[in-house]
Design a protein around this motif. Structure first.
Motif, PDB file in Angstrom:
ATOM      1  N   GLU A   1       0.516  -1.386  -0.082  1.00 18.13           N
ATOM      2  CA  GLU A   1      -0.001  -0.216   0.205  1.00 18.13           C
ATOM      3  C   GLU A   1       0.327   0.749   0.388  1.00 18.13           C
ATOM      4  OE1 GLU A   1      -2.351  -0.686   3.163  1.00 18.13           O
ATOM      5  OE2 GLU A   1      -3.654  -2.007   2.238  1.00 18.13           O
ATOM      6  N   SER A   2       2.027   1.562   1.036  1.00 18.05           N
ATOM      7  CA  SER A   2       2.862   2.654   0.311  1.00 18.05           C
ATOM      8  C   SER A   2       4.403   1.876   1.264  1.00 18.05           C
ATOM      9  CB  SER A   2       2.247   3.828   1.832  1.00 18.05           C
ATOM     10  OG  SER A   2       2.351   3.199   3.208  1.00 18.05           O
ATOM     11  N   ARG A   3       5.046   2.810   0.753  1.00 15.00           N
ATOM     12  CA  ARG A   3       6.468   3.073   1.643  1.00 15.00           C
ATOM     13  C   ARG A   3       6.637   4.562   2.093  1.00 15.00           C
ATOM     14  NH1 ARG A   3       7.486  -0.618  -2.941  1.00 15.00           N
ATOM     15  NH2 ARG A   3       7.940  -2.831  -2.480  1.00 15.00           N
TER      16      ARG A   3
ATOM     17  N   PRO B   1       8.123  -6.507   0.102  1.00 15.97           N
ATOM     18  CA  PRO B   1       7.660  -4.936   0.444  1.00 15.97           C
ATOM     19  C   PRO B   1       9.054  -4.221   0.664  1.00 15.97           C
ATOM     20  CG  PRO B   1       7.560  -6.228   2.347  1.00 15.97           C
ATOM     21  CD  PRO B   1       7.778  -6.966   1.609  1.00 15.97           C
ATOM     22  N   LEU B   2      10.088  -5.303   0.590  1.00 16.43           N
ATOM     23  CA  LEU B   2      11.658  -3.870   0.636  1.00 16.43           C
ATOM     24  C   LEU B   2      12.514  -4.080  -0.538  1.00 16.43           C
ATOM     25  CD1 LEU B   2      12.380  -3.798   4.699  1.00 16.43           C
ATOM     26  CD2 LEU B   2      10.884  -2.023   3.179  1.00 16.43           C
ATOM     27  N   ALA B   3      12.971  -3.566  -1.298  1.00 23.92           N
ATOM     28  CA  ALA B   3      13.575  -3.315  -2.330  1.00 23.92           C
ATOM     29  C   ALA B   3      14.964  -4.186  -2.069  1.00 23.92           C
ATOM     30  CB  ALA B   3      13.188  -2.491  -3.390  1.00 23.92           C
ATOM     31  N   PRO B   4      15.888  -4.056  -2.908  1.00 17.59           N
ATOM     32  CA  PRO B   4      17.610  -4.210  -2.823  1.00 17.59           C
ATOM     33  C   PRO B   4      17.497  -2.854  -3.038  1.00 17.59           C
ATOM     34  CG  PRO B   4      16.536  -5.831  -4.743  1.00 17.59           C
ATOM     35  CD  PRO B   4      14.954  -5.175  -4.379  1.00 17.59           C
ATOM     36  N   ARG B   5      19.072  -3.030  -0.990  1.00 15.38           N
ATOM     37  CA  ARG B   5      19.329  -1.682  -1.049  1.00 15.38           C
ATOM     38  C   ARG B   5      20.716  -1.906  -0.998  1.00 15.38           C
ATOM     39  NH1 ARG B   5      16.240   3.201  -0.647  1.00 15.38           N
ATOM     40  NH2 ARG B   5      14.135   2.228  -0.980  1.00 15.38           N
ATOM     41  N   GLU B   6      21.957  -1.127  -0.848  1.00 13.70           N
ATOM     42  CA  GLU B   6      22.964  -0.762  -0.853  1.00 13.70           C
ATOM     43  C   GLU B   6      23.584  -2.016   0.434  1.00 13.70           C
ATOM     44  OE1 GLU B   6      25.384   2.757  -0.880  1.00 13.70           O
ATOM     45  OE2 GLU B   6      24.155   2.306  -2.909  1.00 13.70           O
ATOM     46  N   GLN B   7      22.267  -1.841   2.171  1.00 13.22           N
ATOM     47  CA  GLN B   7      23.319  -1.788   3.472  1.00 13.22           C
ATOM     48  C   GLN B   7      21.903  -2.984   3.370  1.00 13.22           C
ATOM     49  OE1 GLN B   7      22.775   2.170   4.520  1.00 13.22           O
ATOM     50  NE2 GLN B   7      23.662   2.075   5.940  1.00 13.22           N
ATOM     51  N   PRO B   8      22.878  -3.885   4.605  1.00 16.36           N
ATOM     52  CA  PRO B   8      22.113  -5.680   4.779  1.00 16.36           C
ATOM     53  C   PRO B   8      20.946  -5.265   5.577  1.00 16.36           C
ATOM     54  CG  PRO B   8      24.263  -5.164   5.222  1.00 16.36           C
ATOM     55  CD  PRO B   8      24.504  -4.277   4.873  1.00 16.36           C
ATOM     56  N   LEU B   9      19.852  -5.404   5.790  1.00 13.09           N
ATOM     57  CA  LEU B   9      19.292  -5.403   7.557  1.00 13.09           C
ATOM     58  C   LEU B   9      20.229  -6.441   8.095  1.00 13.09           C
ATOM     59  CD1 LEU B   9      16.091  -6.358   5.267  1.00 13.09           C
ATOM     60  CD2 LEU B   9      16.300  -3.951   5.890  1.00 13.09           C
TER      61      LEU B   9
ATOM     62  N   TYR C   1       4.651  -5.077  12.373  1.00 12.98           N
ATOM     63  CA  TYR C   1       3.381  -4.579  12.781  1.00 12.98           C
ATOM     64  C   TYR C   1       2.641  -5.892  13.026  1.00 12.98           C
ATOM     65  CZ  TYR C   1       4.695  -0.007  11.144  1.00 12.98           C
ATOM     66  OH  TYR C   1       5.329   0.937  10.597  1.00 12.98           O
ATOM     67  N   PRO C   2       1.909  -5.392  14.579  1.00 12.50           N
ATOM     68  CA  PRO C   2       1.236  -7.199  15.405  1.00 12.50           C
ATOM     69  C   PRO C   2       0.103  -7.543  14.401  1.00 12.50           C
ATOM     70  CG  PRO C   2       1.012  -4.837  16.922  1.00 12.50           C
ATOM     71  CD  PRO C   2       2.256  -5.355  15.531  1.00 12.50           C
ATOM     72  N   ARG C   3      -0.637  -6.736  13.216  1.00 13.21           N
ATOM     73  CA  ARG C   3      -1.122  -6.785  12.783  1.00 13.21           C
ATOM     74  C   ARG C   3      -1.072  -7.623  11.565  1.00 13.21           C
ATOM     75  NH1 ARG C   3      -6.243  -1.591  13.802  1.00 13.21           N
ATOM     76  NH2 ARG C   3      -6.392  -1.985  16.152  1.00 13.21           N
ATOM     77  N   ASP C   4      -0.384  -7.426  11.328  1.00 13.64           N
ATOM     78  CA  ASP C   4       0.687  -8.296  10.411  1.00 13.64           C
ATOM     79  C   ASP C   4      -0.187  -7.314   8.423  1.00 13.64           C
ATOM     80  OD1 ASP C   4       1.908 -10.205  10.803  1.00 13.64           O
ATOM     81  OD2 ASP C   4       0.085 -11.338  10.895  1.00 13.64           O
ATOM     82  N   ASP C   5       0.288  -6.065   8.765  1.00 16.05           N
ATOM     83  CA  ASP C   5       0.191  -4.810   8.051  1.00 16.05           C
ATOM     84  C   ASP C   5       0.851  -3.671   7.345  1.00 16.05           C
ATOM     85  OD1 ASP C   5      -0.378  -3.867  10.631  1.00 16.05           O
ATOM     86  OD2 ASP C   5      -2.255  -2.813   9.695  1.00 16.05           O
ATOM     87  N   GLY C   6       2.374  -4.458   8.572  1.00 17.01           N
ATOM     88  CA  GLY C   6       3.147  -3.617   8.183  1.00 17.01           C
ATOM     89  C   GLY C   6       4.913  -4.074   8.543  1.00 17.01           C
TER      90      GLY C   6
ATOM     91  N   ARG D   1       4.026  -0.613   4.349  1.00 14.81           N
ATOM     92  CA  ARG D   1       2.294  -0.941   5.065  1.00 14.81           C
ATOM     93  C   ARG D   1       2.147  -1.606   3.705  1.00 14.81           C
ATOM     94  NH1 ARG D   1       1.427   1.706   9.436  1.00 14.81           N
ATOM     95  NH2 ARG D   1      -0.551   0.380   9.497  1.00 14.81           N
ATOM     96  N   PHE D   2       0.742  -2.642   4.074  1.00 16.81           N
ATOM     97  CA  PHE D   2       0.425  -3.219   3.031  1.00 16.81           C
ATOM     98  C   PHE D   2      -0.543  -4.774   3.450  1.00 16.81           C
ATOM     99  CE2 PHE D   2       4.808  -5.324   4.861  1.00 16.81           C
ATOM    100  CZ  PHE D   2       4.028  -6.459   6.547  1.00 16.81           C
TER     101      PHE D   2
END
Length: 819
Positions: A60-62, A405-413, A419-424, A445-446
């Motif tokens: 839904e959003s980033r 939901p997260l696209a590749p980036r230079e820094q590793p996670l 989120y508790p409701r599994d929406d973020g 958010r998804f």
């Protein structure tokens, strides 16, 4: 107007007749079309209702924000509304921060865990809000870190808050105020409640985890001295205003192999505190059995990695802390849990119950190493972060990739928080929060509509937590958040087919034979009374039938099961024997007694029931070793008796086929000069010989199968349960008989009378006329009757629910339940 005869009509049809005809035609056409449209709309509605179950996840959003911290948090959590969170920093400070959409993350309040000793580690977040914290002096502190949300009274709402847009938040006095609706404000705060420090090790605690047994906390820890310890902390009573002290018992656990003296990568205590898991970077997992907290032992040592050369990079526990998820350097994540097994003891005589860890799930990655794992606090959703900066969402139960939901980036996670409701999702990388250079964060958010539902999980075996192997299971709800939904539809579909099969096996022959008799042989006056009576049976509510089946019929069948099984063969044989005896009577007597034939037939039924009652116990002793219940459970006797019951119908059909194709033509060629008495005697002898041949053939085949090692128990017969398919077959057969009987009898009655007259005039008997003329002509109607009965049986709910035992199993055992 000229007609087909070529003549012109002399009269004109009244306009009222034409109007009525037009109206009737339009009504019939519209009714037919409306029915088709209505049925189609019902079908479309069902499809429309089901399709949302299979909707895929949507992003839904980033949003990107600046980081409020200079360090990577040790632990991270977000509240269920997604407007606030907390982060545990390496210096032991818990930072409560604002995280609403459209605004940069902002620190709101801070709380230091301890001013006396340096913070070193914290437990996982799989215990709701309860946690354990380790310190450099070897002490541990239990506590809760929880979000508190409350609505703000209207008289406390300031003018500044009234200007907030709906969905926005602001900071006020160490809390986050959110405008949830037009006149509704929520206050979000962080509550940190810590207990007294308890010393459990002489050196700094480097890894720690905790679970609870009743009122005691079971703490697993690894200290800087290289020892793995198990501590049981039981709170002592204290005055209400004081924090309780703890009664502590600490044990050093057996050390790992010599090759694993270095610091482990992760340490976890299972959800019910019956196991302790310790994992090293080389993939070794050591599982300690904590069933006895006084004598913990090493239960097993396994390798979590599937390929040589890989390294373990991230480990965590799913909600409930029964499934361990392990990510490796190749980007794969494996889900491990314990299953029971039965092994032989060392002498090979006594089986010993044990358990082992199995890799039940595999979640494939993009090829980059797994760097962060974040389980959902309420479901089986798992967020996985990778070294290329990307993040993915999986549903572990069915191994389904939900979204990225997260696209590749230079820094590793390095940290993730769902989120508790599994929406973020909130991600953290080394040097700050995730994002581009400059310590930026990205909030995704998804929407995950139904992650637990896929076509595969509905109809294929799934390996559920704690099960020995993949299986079809159905359990849609549970009493806790860590419940794993089991949505296998296969057993439910199978149960429907099983109920339908056994009910139609009982109902269809009775209904069709009753329809043939009523239509072709019964007197019209009796038919006028009997047919409406049978049709009234359809008015009995399913709930009543199910109640009678479960509470009345099922206990009776259990008590007289041998009698019922014998009666299935004896009652029809008694009726047939009585019919042949009737043919042996002199012709004069038959003519005089013909009005009483139906009464005589009705009196034969109690005779057959009485014979079945008399023979039930002897047959049970002869075929089932004196106790049919023990025989069905497989504890006594051979399979001969079961094979005899199962093969007897087939043997009867074979005997009937032999008589019809070989014996009857031979007898017809020699019966031209036979009288009625001789013909009746020959028919009686043929019936008795066919019956004896059927039993003999079935018995011989039963002995053969038993001698070959085949046993019917475990197929269509097996362990007896009081609520079973036989009970459902009887009662649901009773429910479908009226509709099949009515439609079949109507179909037979509508056969043109001249066909009957022609057949009878040609010398055929009423039975020959019914079998060779009437039934073939009415076959389409009979087929329709059976199909409508099939639909009635498939759609039945209450009888099956109340009388089938509600047991989801996959077997054809007629004495077992189903769902």
């Amino acid at each position: 107007m000229t007609t087909f005869t070529g003549r012109t009509r002399q009269r004109r049809t009244k306009w009222t007749v034409r109007a009525g005809d037009t109206f009737a035609h339009g009504l019939i056409v519209s009714g037919g079309i409306g029915t088709i449209v209505a049925v189609s709309m019902v079908c479309l509605f069902l499809v429309w209702s089901v399709l949302p179950l299979f909707e895929s996840a949507t992003i839904e959003s980033r949003a990107e924000h600046a980081s409020p911290w200079p360090q990577t948090p040790v632990s991270l959590a977000v509240n269920e509304y997604g407007v606030a969170g907390w982060a545990l920093l390496p210096d032991g400070e818990i930072d409560f921060f604002r995280l609403d959409a459209g605004h940069e993350a902002q620190s709101v309040a801070q709380r230091k865990l301890s001013d006396e000793s340096a913070f070193t580690c914290a437990s996982s977040l799989a215990n709701d809000d309860r946690m354990a914290f380790g310190f450099a002096d070897g002490s541990v502190r239990l506590g809760t870190v929880a979000f508190r949300t409350a609505f703000v009274p209207q008289h406390d709402v300031s003018e500044r808050l009234r200007h907030l847009d709906v969905g926005r938040a602001t900071v006020s006095k160490e809390s986050v105020i959110e405008r949830a609706a037009e006149n509704q404000f929520r206050r979000h705060q962080l509550a940190v409640d810590l207990q007294r420090p308890v010393n459990i090790a002489p050196a700094a605690i480097e890894l720690i985890d905790v679970s609870w047994r009743s009122t005691s906390a079971v703490v697993g820890s690894y200290a800087a001295d290289g020892k793995i310890r198990l501590s049981v902390l039981k709170p002592l009573r204290a005055p209400q205003a004081q924090q309780p002290a703890f009664k502590t018992r600490t044990l050093e656990l057996p050390p790992p192999a010599a090759g694993h003296r270095d610091k482990p990568l992760a340490l976890f205590v299972s959800g019910v505190a019956d196991n302790l898991f310790v994992a090293w970077q080389d993939g070794t997992l050591l599982r300690y059995d904590l069933q006895s907290l006084l004598k913990p032992r090493i239960a097993e040592e396994i390798d979590l990695l599937s390929q040589p050369g890989e390294q373990l990079t991230a480990v965590n526990m799913l909600v409930g802390k029964a499934t361990l998820v392990a990510g490796d350097s190749s980007g794969n994540v494996h889900g491990w849990f314990r299953v029971n097994k039965s092994d032989a003891s060392e002498d090979g005589d006594v089986p010993a119950a044990a358990s082992r860890m199995v890799a039940a799930h595999l979640l494939g990655g993009p090829g980059a190493a797994v760097t962060a794992l974040a389980p959902s606090p309420r479901s089986r959703v798992l967020a996985v972060g990778y070294a290329d900066g990307s993040g993915r969402l999986f549903y572990v139960t069915n191994d389904a990739l939900l979204a990225a939901p997260l696209a590749p980036r230079e820094q590793p996670l390095s940290r993730l928080a769902l989120y508790p409701r599994d929406d973020g999702l909130l991600g953290v990388a080394d040097g700050g929060l995730l994002g581009v250079a400059g310590n930026k964060i990205e909030l995704a958010r998804f929407d995950l509509p139904h992650p637990e539902v896929t076509l595969y999980s509905l109809f294929m075996p799934i390996w559920y937590e704690g099960y020995d192997a993949p299986s079809h299971e159905w359990q849609s709800s549970g009493g806790t958040d860590n419940f794993e939904p089991k949505l296998g539809m296969t057993k439910l579909v199978f149960g429907t087919f099983k109920a339908t099969l056994y009910s139609l096996l009982i109902g269809v022959p009775l209904a069709l034979l009753a329809a043939v008799y009523t239509s072709e042989f019964l007197h019209k006056k009796a038919r006028a009374r009997i047919k409406p009576t049978i049709e009234l049976m359809a008015s009995l509510p399913s709930v009543v039938l199910g109640f009678i089946a479960a509470l009345v019929l099922a206990p009776i069948i259990e008590r007289v099961l041998p009698t019922i099984l014998v009666g299935i063969a004896v009652v029809p044989l008694t009726l047939l024997t009585a019919a042949f005896v009737w043919q042996l009577l002199p012709k004069v007597w038959r003519v005089r007694l013909n009005p009483w034939r139906f009464t005589a037939m009705c009196l034969t039924l109690p005779l057959g029931v009485w014979l079945a009652t008399v023979l039930g116990r002897p047959v049970e002793r002869l075929l089932f070793s004196g106790d049919i219940m023990l025989w069905l459970s497989g504890r006594v006797g051979s399979g001969t008796g079961g094979w005899l019951l199962m093969l007897l119908p087939m043997s009867a059909l074979v005997s009937a086929w032999v008589l019809a194709h070989y014996v009857n033509p031979w007898l017809r060629s020699r019966s031209a000069e036979w009288g009625d008495a001789k013909t009746a005697a020959i028919e009686m002898a043929k019936f008795l010989a066919g019956t004896l041949a059927s039993f003999s053939f079935a018995l011989a085949l039963s002995w053969t199968l038993t001698a070959a090692g085949f046993d019917p128990r475990g197929t269509f017969v097996g362990t007896y349960e009081q609520l079973n398919a036989l009970v459902v077959g009887f009662v649901m057969g009773f429910a479908v008989i009226p509709i099949i009987y009515t439609i079949a009898e109507d179909a037979l009655s509508t056969v043109p009378e001249h066909l009957r007259s022609a057949s009878l005039g040609a010398g055929a008997t009423p039975w020959q006329t019914a079998v060779r003329i009437i039934i073939p002509t009415a076959m389409s109607g009979l087929f329709s009757a059976v199909m409508i009965g099939l639909g009635r049986a498939v759609g039945e709910t209450m009888i099956v629910l109340m009388a089938a035992g509600n047991t989801p199993v996959l077997d054809w055992n007629v004495f077992n339940g189903f769902r």
